[in-house]
Write a protein that holds these residues in place. Structure first.
Motif, short mmCIF file in Angstrom:
data_model
loop_
_atom_site.label_atom_id
_atom_site.label_comp_id
_atom_site.label_asym_id
_atom_site.label_seq_id
_atom_site.Cartn_x
_atom_site.Cartn_y
_atom_site.Cartn_z
N SER A 1 31.47 -43.36 14.56
CA SER A 1 31.04 -44.46 15.42
C SER A 1 30.30 -43.93 16.64
O SER A 1 30.27 -42.73 16.90
N GLU A 2 29.72 -44.86 17.40
CA GLU A 2 29.07 -44.47 18.65
C GLU A 2 30.07 -43.81 19.59
O GLU A 2 29.73 -42.88 20.30
N GLY A 3 31.30 -44.30 19.58
CA GLY A 3 32.34 -43.72 20.43
C GLY A 3 32.64 -42.27 20.10
O GLY A 3 33.08 -41.51 20.95
N THR A 4 32.38 -41.88 18.87
CA THR A 4 32.55 -40.49 18.45
C THR A 4 31.34 -39.66 18.83
O THR A 4 31.46 -38.49 19.19
N ILE A 5 30.17 -40.27 18.76
CA ILE A 5 28.91 -39.57 18.96
C ILE A 5 28.69 -39.14 20.41
O ILE A 5 28.28 -38.01 20.67
N TYR A 6 28.98 -40.01 21.35
CA TYR A 6 28.62 -39.71 22.74
C TYR A 6 29.36 -38.50 23.31
O TYR A 6 28.74 -37.68 23.99
N PRO A 7 30.65 -38.30 23.03
CA PRO A 7 31.28 -37.05 23.50
C PRO A 7 30.64 -35.80 22.88
O PRO A 7 30.51 -34.76 23.54
N VAL A 8 30.22 -35.89 21.62
CA VAL A 8 29.54 -34.77 20.96
C VAL A 8 28.22 -34.49 21.66
O VAL A 8 27.89 -33.34 21.96
N LEU A 9 27.45 -35.55 21.94
CA LEU A 9 26.17 -35.38 22.63
C LEU A 9 26.37 -34.76 24.01
O LEU A 9 25.61 -33.86 24.40
N LEU A 10 27.37 -35.21 24.73
CA LEU A 10 27.65 -34.64 26.06
C LEU A 10 28.00 -33.16 25.97
O LEU A 10 27.52 -32.34 26.76
N ARG A 11 28.83 -32.80 24.98
CA ARG A 11 29.23 -31.39 24.81
C ARG A 11 28.01 -30.54 24.44
O ARG A 11 27.82 -29.45 24.98
N LEU A 12 27.18 -31.03 23.52
CA LEU A 12 26.00 -30.28 23.11
C LEU A 12 25.02 -30.12 24.28
O LEU A 12 24.39 -29.07 24.43
N GLN A 13 24.92 -31.16 25.10
CA GLN A 13 24.04 -31.08 26.26
C GLN A 13 24.59 -30.09 27.29
O GLN A 13 23.85 -29.30 27.85
N LYS A 14 25.90 -30.12 27.50
CA LYS A 14 26.53 -29.20 28.44
C LYS A 14 26.33 -27.75 28.00
O LYS A 14 26.14 -26.85 28.82
N ASN A 15 26.35 -27.52 26.68
CA ASN A 15 26.15 -26.18 26.14
C ASN A 15 24.67 -25.80 26.03
O ASN A 15 24.34 -24.73 25.51
N LYS A 16 23.81 -26.70 26.49
CA LYS A 16 22.36 -26.48 26.49
C LYS A 16 21.76 -26.37 25.08
O LYS A 16 20.75 -25.71 24.87
N PHE A 17 22.41 -27.03 24.11
CA PHE A 17 21.90 -27.07 22.75
C PHE A 17 20.92 -28.23 22.55
O PHE A 17 20.09 -28.20 21.65
N ILE A 18 21.05 -29.25 23.39
CA ILE A 18 20.15 -30.40 23.36
C ILE A 18 19.81 -30.78 24.79
O ILE A 18 20.51 -30.41 25.73
N VAL A 19 18.72 -31.53 24.93
CA VAL A 19 18.35 -32.11 26.23
C VAL A 19 18.13 -33.60 26.03
O VAL A 19 17.71 -34.04 24.96
N GLY A 20 18.45 -34.36 27.06
CA GLY A 20 18.26 -35.80 27.02
C GLY A 20 17.17 -36.23 27.97
O GLY A 20 17.01 -35.67 29.04
N GLU A 21 16.41 -37.25 27.54
CA GLU A 21 15.31 -37.76 28.35
C GLU A 21 15.28 -39.28 28.22
O GLU A 21 15.26 -39.82 27.11
N MET A 22 15.31 -39.96 29.37
CA MET A 22 15.23 -41.42 29.37
C MET A 22 13.80 -41.84 29.06
O MET A 22 12.84 -41.28 29.62
N ARG A 23 13.68 -42.81 28.15
CA ARG A 23 12.37 -43.33 27.77
C ARG A 23 12.44 -44.85 27.70
O ARG A 23 13.47 -45.41 27.34
N PRO A 24 11.31 -45.51 27.97
CA PRO A 24 11.30 -46.96 27.86
C PRO A 24 11.48 -47.40 26.41
O PRO A 24 11.08 -46.70 25.48
N SER A 25 12.09 -48.56 26.25
CA SER A 25 12.28 -49.14 24.93
C SER A 25 11.46 -50.42 24.84
O SER A 25 11.37 -51.17 25.81
N GLN A 26 10.90 -50.68 23.69
CA GLN A 26 10.12 -51.90 23.50
C GLN A 26 11.03 -53.12 23.34
O GLN A 26 10.57 -54.26 23.47
N THR A 27 12.31 -52.88 23.06
CA THR A 27 13.21 -54.00 22.76
C THR A 27 14.36 -54.13 23.74
O THR A 27 15.35 -54.77 23.42
N GLY A 28 14.28 -53.54 24.92
CA GLY A 28 15.38 -53.66 25.86
C GLY A 28 15.34 -52.58 26.92
O GLY A 28 14.27 -52.09 27.28
#
Length: 109
Positions: free
Chosen positions: A43-70
């Protein structure tokens, strides 16, 4: 925690990195890609802690982008460190997947 949950917890980082390596995605999209690959219980609830951990470990980077639908969405991309980590995960997985499958056998017994 079920055996399936425990096994998935151990390999989910690699699955997430592999998807992000193919294309940058936002969290909900990532969750849907995992579910469509057969991991319906991720679920999404499972995914976000994984994303945070990967970002903290510098394995991924996050970037805010505009959405056409919200509202804006945070897209995740893999870093060089993430690519190296994914290569290690793939190597380790390949070293254990076949022997374990051979030991446990198939469902066709």
């Amino acid at each position: 925690m079920s055996i399936r949950s425990q096994l998935l917890k151990g390999i989910l980082d690699g699955c997430v990195l592999a998807i992000i390596e193919e294309e940058e995605v936002y969290g909900y999209e990532l969750s849907k890609k995992l579910q469509s690959a057969g991991l319906e219980d991720v679920s999404e609830g499972t995914i976000y802690p994984v994303l945070l951990r990967l970002q903290k470990n510098k394995f991924i980077v996050g970037e805010m982008r505009p959405s056409q639908t919200g509202p804006n969405r945070k897209y995740y991309g893999i870093t060089e460190e993430g690519k190296q980590a994914l290569e290690i995960i793939r190597k380790e997985w390949n070293q254990i997947a076949t022997p374990i499958s051979n030991i446990l056998g198939s469902d066709e017994r």
